[in-house]
Design a protein around this motif. Structure first.
Motif, PDB file in Angstrom:
ATOM      1  N   ILE A  66      29.452  -1.134  59.139  1.00  0.00           N
ATOM      2  CA  ILE A  66      28.963   0.000  58.366  1.00  0.00           C
ATOM      3  C   ILE A  66      27.448  -0.119  58.259  1.00  0.00           C
ATOM      4  O   ILE A  66      26.905  -1.231  58.201  1.00  0.00           O
ATOM      5  CB  ILE A  66      29.631   0.063  56.975  1.00  0.00           C
ATOM      6  CG1 ILE A  66      29.295   1.371  56.270  1.00  0.00           C
ATOM      7  CG2 ILE A  66      29.286  -1.142  56.139  1.00  0.00           C
ATOM      8  CD1 ILE A  66      30.113   1.615  55.023  1.00  0.00           C
ATOM      9  N   LEU A 113      24.191   1.240  55.998  1.00  0.00           N
ATOM     10  CA  LEU A 113      23.847   1.836  54.706  1.00  0.00           C
ATOM     11  C   LEU A 113      22.340   1.907  54.535  1.00  0.00           C
ATOM     12  O   LEU A 113      21.644   0.924  54.808  1.00  0.00           O
ATOM     13  CB  LEU A 113      24.409   0.975  53.560  1.00  0.00           C
ATOM     14  CG  LEU A 113      25.861   0.572  53.629  1.00  0.00           C
ATOM     15  CD1 LEU A 113      26.164  -0.506  52.600  1.00  0.00           C
ATOM     16  CD2 LEU A 113      26.741   1.780  53.405  1.00  0.00           C
ATOM     17  N   ASP A 115      25.376   5.421  57.993  1.00  0.00           N
ATOM     18  CA  ASP A 115      26.608   6.142  57.684  1.00  0.00           C
ATOM     19  C   ASP A 115      26.504   6.768  56.303  1.00  0.00           C
ATOM     20  O   ASP A 115      26.998   7.867  56.090  1.00  0.00           O
ATOM     21  CB  ASP A 115      27.812   5.189  57.724  1.00  0.00           C
ATOM     22  CG  ASP A 115      27.964   4.524  59.083  1.00  0.00           C
ATOM     23  OD1 ASP A 115      27.874   5.237  60.104  1.00  0.00           O
ATOM     24  OD2 ASP A 115      28.152   3.300  59.124  1.00  0.00           O
ATOM     25  N   LEU A 116      25.890   6.048  55.381  1.00  0.00           N
ATOM     26  CA  LEU A 116      25.712   6.515  54.005  1.00  0.00           C
ATOM     27  C   LEU A 116      24.286   6.263  53.553  1.00  0.00           C
ATOM     28  O   LEU A 116      23.683   5.261  53.926  1.00  0.00           O
ATOM     29  CB  LEU A 116      26.620   5.732  53.047  1.00  0.00           C
ATOM     30  CG  LEU A 116      28.088   6.005  53.113  1.00  0.00           C
ATOM     31  CD1 LEU A 116      28.816   4.707  53.334  1.00  0.00           C
ATOM     32  CD2 LEU A 116      28.539   6.605  51.818  1.00  0.00           C
ATOM     33  N   ALA A 173      35.729   4.171  47.702  1.00  0.00           N
ATOM     34  CA  ALA A 173      35.415   5.162  48.730  1.00  0.00           C
ATOM     35  C   ALA A 173      35.930   6.550  48.357  1.00  0.00           C
ATOM     36  O   ALA A 173      35.275   7.554  48.636  1.00  0.00           O
ATOM     37  CB  ALA A 173      35.991   4.721  50.070  1.00  0.00           C
ATOM     38  N   ILE A 196      33.401   8.748  46.423  1.00  0.00           N
ATOM     39  CA  ILE A 196      32.135   9.143  47.041  1.00  0.00           C
ATOM     40  C   ILE A 196      31.891  10.653  47.014  1.00  0.00           C
ATOM     41  O   ILE A 196      30.772  11.076  46.716  1.00  0.00           O
ATOM     42  CB  ILE A 196      32.003   8.558  48.464  1.00  0.00           C
ATOM     43  CG1 ILE A 196      31.794   7.035  48.359  1.00  0.00           C
ATOM     44  CG2 ILE A 196      30.875   9.216  49.247  1.00  0.00           C
ATOM     45  CD1 ILE A 196      31.803   6.305  49.692  1.00  0.00           C
ATOM     46  N   LEU A 211      27.038  11.062  52.449  1.00  0.00           N
ATOM     47  CA  LEU A 211      27.811  10.590  53.588  1.00  0.00           C
ATOM     48  C   LEU A 211      27.335  11.340  54.823  1.00  0.00           C
ATOM     49  O   LEU A 211      27.514  12.543  54.928  1.00  0.00           O
ATOM     50  CB  LEU A 211      29.298  10.836  53.338  1.00  0.00           C
ATOM     51  CG  LEU A 211      30.276  10.313  54.371  1.00  0.00           C
ATOM     52  CD1 LEU A 211      30.218   8.792  54.440  1.00  0.00           C
ATOM     53  CD2 LEU A 211      31.686  10.765  54.022  1.00  0.00           C
ATOM     54  N   GLN A 233      31.269   9.857  59.042  1.00  0.00           N
ATOM     55  CA  GLN A 233      32.524   9.325  58.534  1.00  0.00           C
ATOM     56  C   GLN A 233      32.802   8.009  59.254  1.00  0.00           C
ATOM     57  O   GLN A 233      33.283   7.998  60.377  1.00  0.00           O
ATOM     58  CB  GLN A 233      33.665  10.326  58.768  1.00  0.00           C
ATOM     59  CG  GLN A 233      34.933   9.954  58.051  1.00  0.00           C
ATOM     60  CD  GLN A 233      34.759   9.914  56.534  1.00  0.00           C
ATOM     61  OE1 GLN A 233      34.106  10.766  55.950  1.00  0.00           O
ATOM     62  NE2 GLN A 233      35.331   8.926  55.902  1.00  0.00           N
ATOM     63  N   VAL A 284      34.289   2.460  55.708  1.00  0.00           N
ATOM     64  CA  VAL A 284      33.907   2.735  54.318  1.00  0.00           C
ATOM     65  C   VAL A 284      34.975   2.275  53.318  1.00  0.00           C
ATOM     66  O   VAL A 284      34.672   1.550  52.379  1.00  0.00           O
ATOM     67  CB  VAL A 284      33.534   4.223  54.126  1.00  0.00           C
ATOM     68  CG1 VAL A 284      33.372   4.566  52.660  1.00  0.00           C
ATOM     69  CG2 VAL A 284      32.248   4.538  54.880  1.00  0.00           C
TER      70      VAL A 284
END
Length: 114
Positions: A27, A29, A63-64, A81, A84, A92, A95, A99
């Motif tokens: 992931i 971030l 991703d986020l 999650a 969110i 976001l 996808q 997550v």
């Protein structure tokens, strides 16, 4: 039952290195912290069963995007999650299947009131 109270991640890199993730995945971030500037940036987390998490700063598309308050709530399990979509401090962008394997409800047995 107690409310979640106050919480704040002080060192994003260290928390990501030590967080308990489910399964195997990756992931990315982007964290925004207006107090501790070392936490700012885009962080990629690689995790796998039985292995130490690998964390690196990157220029990749995240991703986020989230601020430190939202990250703190999610990584500690106070939020998950599924929360969110209604969290205004989280965007976001992609996808990512990982997550829910990183941000899931966790028991918190710490009680240190001040």
């Amino acid at each position: 039952m107690f409310p979640n109270g106050m919480l704040r991640v002080v060192n994003v890199e260290r928390v990501l290195e030590n967080c308990a993730c489910r399964g195997t995945g990756e992931i990315t971030l982007r964290i925004e912290d207006d107090i501790i500037t070392e936490n700012n940036g885009t962080w990629r987390l690689h995790f796998a069963l039985g292995e130490q998490n690998k964390v690196e700063k990157t220029d990749a598309v995240p991703d986020l995007i989230l601020n430190i308050r939202a990250f703190s709530a999610l990584i500690t399990g106070a939020r998950a999650a599924a929360d969110i979509p209604w969290m205004p401090d989280v965007r976001l962008l992609r996808q990512a299947p990982a997550v829910p394997n990183v941000f899931y409800p966790k028991k918190c047995s710490m009680m240190d009131l001040f």
